[in-house]
Design a protein around this motif. Sequence first.
Motif, mmCIF file in Angstrom:
data_model
loop_
_atom_site.group_PDB
_atom_site.id
_atom_site.type_symbol
_atom_site.label_atom_id
_atom_site.label_comp_id
_atom_site.label_asym_id
_atom_site.label_seq_id
_atom_site.Cartn_x
_atom_site.Cartn_y
_atom_site.Cartn_z
ATOM 1 N N TRP A 95 0.844 -1.199 0.000
ATOM 2 C CA TRP A 95 0.000 0.000 0.000
ATOM 3 C C TRP A 95 0.872 1.238 0.000
ATOM 4 C CZ3 TRP A 95 -4.661 0.530 -1.539
ATOM 5 C CH2 TRP A 95 -5.377 1.714 -1.272
ATOM 6 N N TRP A 96 0.357 2.273 -0.603
ATOM 7 C CA TRP A 96 1.029 3.568 -0.651
ATOM 8 C C TRP A 96 -0.045 4.633 -0.516
ATOM 9 C CZ3 TRP A 96 0.364 7.851 -3.658
ATOM 10 C CH2 TRP A 96 1.383 8.813 -3.648
ATOM 11 N N ALA A 97 0.229 5.669 0.260
ATOM 12 C CA ALA A 97 -0.788 6.705 0.464
ATOM 13 C C ALA A 97 -0.130 8.006 0.898
ATOM 14 C CB ALA A 97 -1.798 6.259 1.519
ATOM 15 N N GLY A 98 -0.895 9.092 0.717
ATOM 16 C CA GLY A 98 -0.476 10.353 1.296
ATOM 17 C C GLY A 98 -0.323 11.518 0.351
ATOM 18 N N LYS A 99 -0.354 11.279 -0.973
ATOM 19 C CA LYS A 99 -0.160 12.389 -1.900
ATOM 20 C C LYS A 99 -1.145 12.310 -3.051
ATOM 21 C CE LYS A 99 4.832 12.610 -1.044
ATOM 22 N NZ LYS A 99 6.176 12.498 -1.676
ATOM 23 N N ARG A 100 -1.540 13.470 -3.530
ATOM 24 C CA ARG A 100 -2.315 13.538 -4.760
ATOM 25 C C ARG A 100 -1.363 13.384 -5.943
ATOM 26 N NH1 ARG A 100 -5.293 19.063 -3.183
ATOM 27 N NH2 ARG A 100 -3.117 19.478 -2.614
ATOM 28 N N LEU A 101 -1.900 13.017 -7.100
ATOM 29 C CA LEU A 101 -1.036 12.654 -8.219
ATOM 30 C C LEU A 101 -0.061 13.763 -8.602
ATOM 31 C CD1 LEU A 101 -3.399 10.631 -10.604
ATOM 32 C CD2 LEU A 101 -1.618 9.760 -9.080
ATOM 33 N N TRP A 102 -0.490 15.011 -8.527
ATOM 34 C CA TRP A 102 0.406 16.087 -8.940
ATOM 35 C C TRP A 102 1.433 16.437 -7.861
ATOM 36 C CZ3 TRP A 102 -4.816 16.569 -8.115
ATOM 37 C CH2 TRP A 102 -5.229 17.338 -7.024
ATOM 38 N N GLU A 103 1.353 15.726 -6.720
ATOM 39 C CA GLU A 103 2.309 15.967 -5.637
ATOM 40 C C GLU A 103 3.373 14.886 -5.536
ATOM 41 O OE1 GLU A 103 -0.832 18.179 -2.571
ATOM 42 O OE2 GLU A 103 -0.550 15.998 -2.485
ATOM 43 N N ILE A 104 3.253 13.828 -6.337
ATOM 44 C CA ILE A 104 4.182 12.707 -6.183
ATOM 45 C C ILE A 104 5.579 13.088 -6.679
ATOM 46 C CG2 ILE A 104 2.350 11.003 -6.439
ATOM 47 C CD1 ILE A 104 3.482 10.434 -9.253
ATOM 48 N N SER A 105 6.576 12.395 -6.126
ATOM 49 C CA SER A 105 7.961 12.591 -6.540
ATOM 50 C C SER A 105 8.379 11.473 -7.492
ATOM 51 C CB SER A 105 8.875 12.561 -5.312
ATOM 52 O OG SER A 105 8.867 11.263 -4.729
#
Length: 240
Positions: A95-105
């Motif tokens: 699982w991965w969580a915590g960012k909206r798509l335009w915030e990912i690195s």
Amino acid sequence: MTDLSGRRVLVPGGTGAVGEGVVRRYLAAGADVVVPTRTQQRADEFRHVLGDAATDRLHLVVHDYTTFAGAEDLAEQMVSRLGGIDDVVAPIGGWWAGKRLWEISSTDWQSAFTGLATAHMAVLRAVLPRLGARGAYTVIVGGSASWPVPGSGLVSMEQAAVLMMQRVVTAELGGEKRVFALVLGPVRTRTADSGDPEHVTAEQVGAVAVAASAASTVAGQEIPVGDRTEAEKALALLAG
């Protein structure tokens, strides 16, 4: 209990929470089960978790299968040591969580999408040509493959890609071999137990995978295992 004695089963991702249930059910069915893991420490920890279920038919292999070359080498080793590969169950992921798509690195993208999708593709590419005719290749995905989860978009995208992989390879095989996708809802595991009796357990997921391996006359397909009722329907379908 289904008897899979003599079957050689590869479970990449088997040391995970859902994978544990899969490994337990295949060992209980009498199969030889190969579980790759990246470190000896992780292998030792997993053997301890399994306890008495960790019979001499459990083969823990320290190996990185997540690249094309690594998966090819693992498949060659399995054929060399055990004589072949009969079934694969791939609960690869997390699982991965915590960012909206335009915030990912870039790091998020590589770890939560590219890395996991590549691992699935690498294993399929290496193993499917070697898979025994009586066996089954089963990928395990979450329901997020079909609906968006805000803040966990990379999980939804990666799981959707894996589900489409199953659909495409099934079409390309034309019935020559069987490839299943188990689409899960919430799963009760050793590390995360909701206590809700309608949620499936990891071992119930494993039971459906075992049934798919044994059901040689059932064509590969998507099988919903979103809750206990769907798990029971899946077992009835595969038994029939």
